[in-house]
Write a protein that holds these residues in place. Structure first.
Motif, PDB file in Angstrom:
ATOM      1  N   ALA A 167       0.830  -1.198   0.000  1.00 52.42           N
ATOM      2  CA  ALA A 167       0.000   0.000   0.000  1.00 52.42           C
ATOM      3  C   ALA A 167       0.870   1.256   0.000  1.00 52.42           C
ATOM      4  O   ALA A 167       0.623   2.196  -0.749  1.00 52.42           O
ATOM      5  CB  ALA A 167      -0.931  -0.016   1.218  1.00 52.42           C
ATOM      6  N   LEU A 168       1.900   1.247   0.823  1.00 55.06           N
ATOM      7  CA  LEU A 168       2.770   2.427   0.920  1.00 55.06           C
ATOM      8  C   LEU A 168       3.524   2.664  -0.379  1.00 55.06           C
ATOM      9  O   LEU A 168       3.665   3.803  -0.831  1.00 55.06           O
ATOM     10  CB  LEU A 168       3.760   2.242   2.083  1.00 55.06           C
ATOM     11  N   VAL A 169       3.994   1.574  -0.996  1.00 53.43           N
ATOM     12  CA  VAL A 169       4.771   1.729  -2.239  1.00 53.43           C
ATOM     13  C   VAL A 169       3.871   2.248  -3.359  1.00 53.43           C
ATOM     14  O   VAL A 169       4.245   3.152  -4.100  1.00 53.43           O
ATOM     15  CB  VAL A 169       5.443   0.385  -2.622  1.00 53.43           C
ATOM     16  N   GLN A 170       2.657   1.736  -3.452  1.00 53.09           N
ATOM     17  CA  GLN A 170       1.797   2.241  -4.538  1.00 53.09           C
ATOM     18  C   GLN A 170       1.364   3.687  -4.273  1.00 53.09           C
ATOM     19  O   GLN A 170       1.209   4.463  -5.210  1.00 53.09           O
ATOM     20  CB  GLN A 170       0.634   1.294  -4.838  1.00 53.09           C
ATOM     21  N   GLU A 171       1.222   4.052  -2.991  1.00 49.67           N
ATOM     22  CA  GLU A 171       0.873   5.451  -2.680  1.00 49.67           C
ATOM     23  C   GLU A 171       1.965   6.430  -3.128  1.00 49.67           C
ATOM     24  O   GLU A 171       1.678   7.502  -3.634  1.00 49.67           O
ATOM     25  CB  GLU A 171       0.693   5.635  -1.160  1.00 49.67           C
TER      26      GLU A 171
END
Lengths: 334, 411
Positions: free
Chosen positions: A285-289
């Motif tokens: 989730a953090l990487v795609q954000e």
């Protein structure tokens, strides 16, 4: 030093340096722990500083919180991460929230050490990786060292830290950098550069990841045992991956992750814990954000299966180099 | 007698009285005041096993102090104790009214249990640490903690030292020896044992006091606390306030039909006493005994305080749904304030006139303190605690992800 000696050395130094440090847990005192991490510490520092406890994990953490409120700095051992659940209420409801709910009047400067992960034929009660149960709780810090040098420096930082720290020790790494090739002879830490551990006091700061291998094709986010599995998979596939050893899951070194993924355009997340709602989900989730427009392929997760850790089939469960390698190849074709 | 192999039935304990019944406590075994012996503080636990089944009482039915537990407490201290109890009750009444007026979300009274907290606080020393439940506000009042600060916490206003983070009455006042109340039942009991272990590790002379209600003795933490107390022998008083009711659950669901809460200590080899929690002098004397025992290094004491929860569990509770209306007035141990007042009048150091005057003074004092707190705001009026502060103290230093979330909230 191997990782056991490095961890013991950190506690030894802190016991000598700060007389508020106390060490306790099941089999920890006279015997020195089932993995020997506290061997000799009671004889050296006395039974009032290093002692055995009853088999009662909620009590271990509960009394540690009270000691912390008094002004001590307890570093306690839960014999296996699989045994931590009875203490979960004291960790999640009490230690984690004490500073906030009392507006800083009281806090819990604890370290809760526990061996984690599989690969020793421990079955479902000696193999689990419960890190996501702790990263989900605000107020806790969660640390997973992957080598003796880091283990010592991170443990010293954790003991000196004024917040409660969950310190997960990958037990399959205690004696050497295990890469998932269980069929091969094991390599001792004496043959690995990160097995060289200075004798003096030093810090590895919490919240800083380490880039273990520079690469341009894909970023692999790993911690604990999976760092070496990633290295093996990269060597076997020849894919030029960048391997990041997170070291601290919370606080997370997002800057290092972001820089790397923006450079490589691909990201793989690997852990030994079960897949669903695992820490990998948070990483995805953090990487795609932060990196969505730099991604050239979907983020891949390679993890343990969503089953209990099976005793006889542990190598079918363990996300070894073959699974990581084929996922790497699949990603590069995307 | 049932025959073997006939169907076995599950036993589900029931209280003796339910709404509509006439409460009658005449079958409750209450020893006469002064009849329970007072052992020396170095007594071994096995020599006083019987004291977990009696009830230590000092004040007799006529209000006289009798028997071996009478410490002949000086009159000035005794009057101070009476005033603290009165103040606790007035404060409770005032805050319930404030809750009814919508000034806070929630309140919990300790009506009928004032003696337990007030007298124990007066028996301990500055530097000792209490690990209370939500019904020991008397500890703070007897420590003379500024009442305004308590009220600000209940109103969650800008004067609240906890910044509106905690449910009303979940106080934390370290300087007054009052550990942060969790709201999770029982967790603080084993922490009190840990604090006392730390005191012993450091060679200190301070003691800890753990507090738990009889209902929460069913929690694992109670048993962990007794276990660690028995193994390490730390200087701790383990208070069990048996006020008969845990919301709607009567005490028999935590103790079963035959055990006392004090007797729970026996399996752990701990010294244990059972005392009249509505008798100020008994609470003071028994607390002093346990404190002295702890301070002399003889270890922990569990004390069951037999009392009665006169008020509802909280402002969210309606006890008429599960217990008879007249139960509080039928309670055979009476009211702690009334009993102590009668005793002091009997001693010749107090009177109805002095009592009425004190009541008036205390009401004024409490009203003024609560008004000062209200002037800073209440839950639904005036300014709220700083939103920015919500993100502080999760960690000692704010990590980047929280900093980012604070920015997202726009503060």
């Amino acid at each position: 030093m191997n990782m056991i000696e490095a961890i013991r050395d950190a506690m030894d130094i802190m016991l000598a340096q700060d007389n508020n440090v106390v060490v306790f847990g099941e089999d920890v005192g006279y015997f020195g722990g089932v993995f020997r991490c506290t061997a000799g510490l009671q004889a050296k520092h006395g039974k009032h500083r290093v002692f055995d406890t009853p088999i009662n994990e909620s009590g271990i953490v509960g009394v540690a919180i009270g000691m912390g409120a008094y002004g001590l700095r307890p570093c306690v051992e839960i014999q296996f991460a699989d045994y931590v659940y009875p203490a979960y209420d004291q960790i999640a409801s009490e230690a984690a929230r004490l500073r906030h709910r009392s507006n800083g009047q009281f806090y819990a400067p604890l370290v809760i050490r526990m061996p984690t992960g599989g690969g020793i034929f421990g079955g479902q009660t000696h193999s689990q990786s419960p890190e996501a149960l702790f990263t989900h709780v605000s107020g806790l810090k969660t640390v997973v060292p992957s080598n003796p040098y880091d283990a010592k420096g991170l443990l010293i930082s954790s003991i000196e830290d004024d917040d409660p720290v969950i310190f997960l020790e990958p037990k399959r790494l205690y004696n050497g950098p295990f890469d998932g090739h269980h069929e091969r002879p094991s390599i001792p830490w004496s043959k690995h550069p990160l097995g060289e551990v200075p004798e003096h006091h030093y810090h590895v700061p919490l919240g800083e990841a380490a880039v273990r291998r520079q690469g341009s094709a894909v970023t692999i986010l790993a911690y604990g045992t999976m760092v070496y599995v990633a290295e093996a998979a990269v060597a076997e596939t020849g894919i030029d991956a960048e391997i990041i050893d997170l070291r601290t899951l919370l606080p997370l070194d997002m800057a290092t992750i972001e820089t790397s993924v923006k450079k490589t355009g691909r990201c793989m997340v690997i852990h030994e814990a079960t897949l669903t709602s695992g820490f990998g989900a948070e990483l995805c989730a953090l990487v795609q954000e932060s990196c969505f427009y730099h991604l050239e392929a979907p983020i891949e997760r390679v993890t343990g299966w969503d089953t209990p850790y099976p005793h006889a089939l542990e190598w079918e469960y363990f996300p070894g180099p073959a699974r990581v390698g084929s996922a790497l190849k699949r990603m590069m074709e995307a | 007698m049932a025959k073997p192999n006939s169907p076995i039935r599950l036993h589900v304990p029931e209280p003796a009285f339910r709404p509509g019944d006439t409460p009658d406590f005449s079958s409750l075994d209450i020893p006469a005041a002064g009849s329970v012996r007072r052992p020396t503080v170095d007594v071994s636990p096995e020599e006083i096993r019987d004291l977990a089944y009696g009830i230590i009482r000092v004040l007799d039915d006529a209000g006289a102090a009798v028997g071996p537990w009478d410490e002949a407490l000086d009159s000035a201290t005794a009057i101070r104790g009476l005033r603290y109890m009165m103040k606790t009750r007035v404060y409770d009444q005032r805050m319930v009214m404030a809750q009814r007026q919508g000034k806070t979300s929630f309140y919990m009274q300790c009506t009928g249990e004032e003696a337990v907290a007030v007298a124990q606080q007066m028996a301990l020393q500055l530097g000792d640490m209490h690990f209370p439940t939500y019904r020991q506000q008397g500890l703070l009042i007897a420590a003379e903690h500024p009442l305004e600060e308590l009220a600000c916490q209940v109103f969650s206003n800008p004067g609240d030292v906890l910044q509106g983070r905690q449910l009303p009455v979940m106080y934390s006042f370290r300087d007054s020896g009052f550990f942060s109340i969790s709201g999770n039942l029982g967790t603080q009991y084993v922490q009190a044992v840990g604090w006392a272990m730390a005191s012993a590790i450091k060679g200190d002379s301070k003691i800890a006091a753990g507090w738990i209600g009889e209902g929460a003795t069913a929690e694992n933490d109670f048993h962990s606390a007794l276990l660690y107390a028995s193994v390490y022998n730390p200087p701790v008083i383990l208070n069990v306030v048996n006020n008969q009711w845990a919301i709607s659950t009567f005490q028999g669901l935590a103790a079963g039909d035959s055990a006392t809460f004090a007797s729970r200590a026996h399996g752990y080899g701990l010294a244990s006493l059972r005392a009249d929690g509505n008798d100020f002098l008994a609470v003071h004397a028994v607390s002093r005994w346990a404190a002295e025992r702890a301070r002399c290094g003889f270890g922990p004491t569990l004390i069951e305080w037999v009392t009665y929860r006169v008020a509802a569990h909280s402002t969210s509770d309606d006890p008429s749904q599960y217990r008879p209306q007249g139960e509080a007035s039928a309670w055979p141990l009476g009211d702690p304030v009334e009993r102590f007042k009668q005793h002091l009048i009997g001693r010749g150091v107090w009177s109805e006139e002095l009592h009425a005057k004190a009541q008036e003074q205390i009401e004024t004092e409490v009203r003024q303190a609560v008004r000062r707190a209200e002037s800073l705001g209440t839950l639904n009026s005036g300014s709220k605690p700083s939103i920015k502060e919500m993100f502080e103290d999760v960690y000692k230093e704010m990590p980047p992800h929280l900093r980012k979330q604070r920015q997202q909230l726009g503060v």
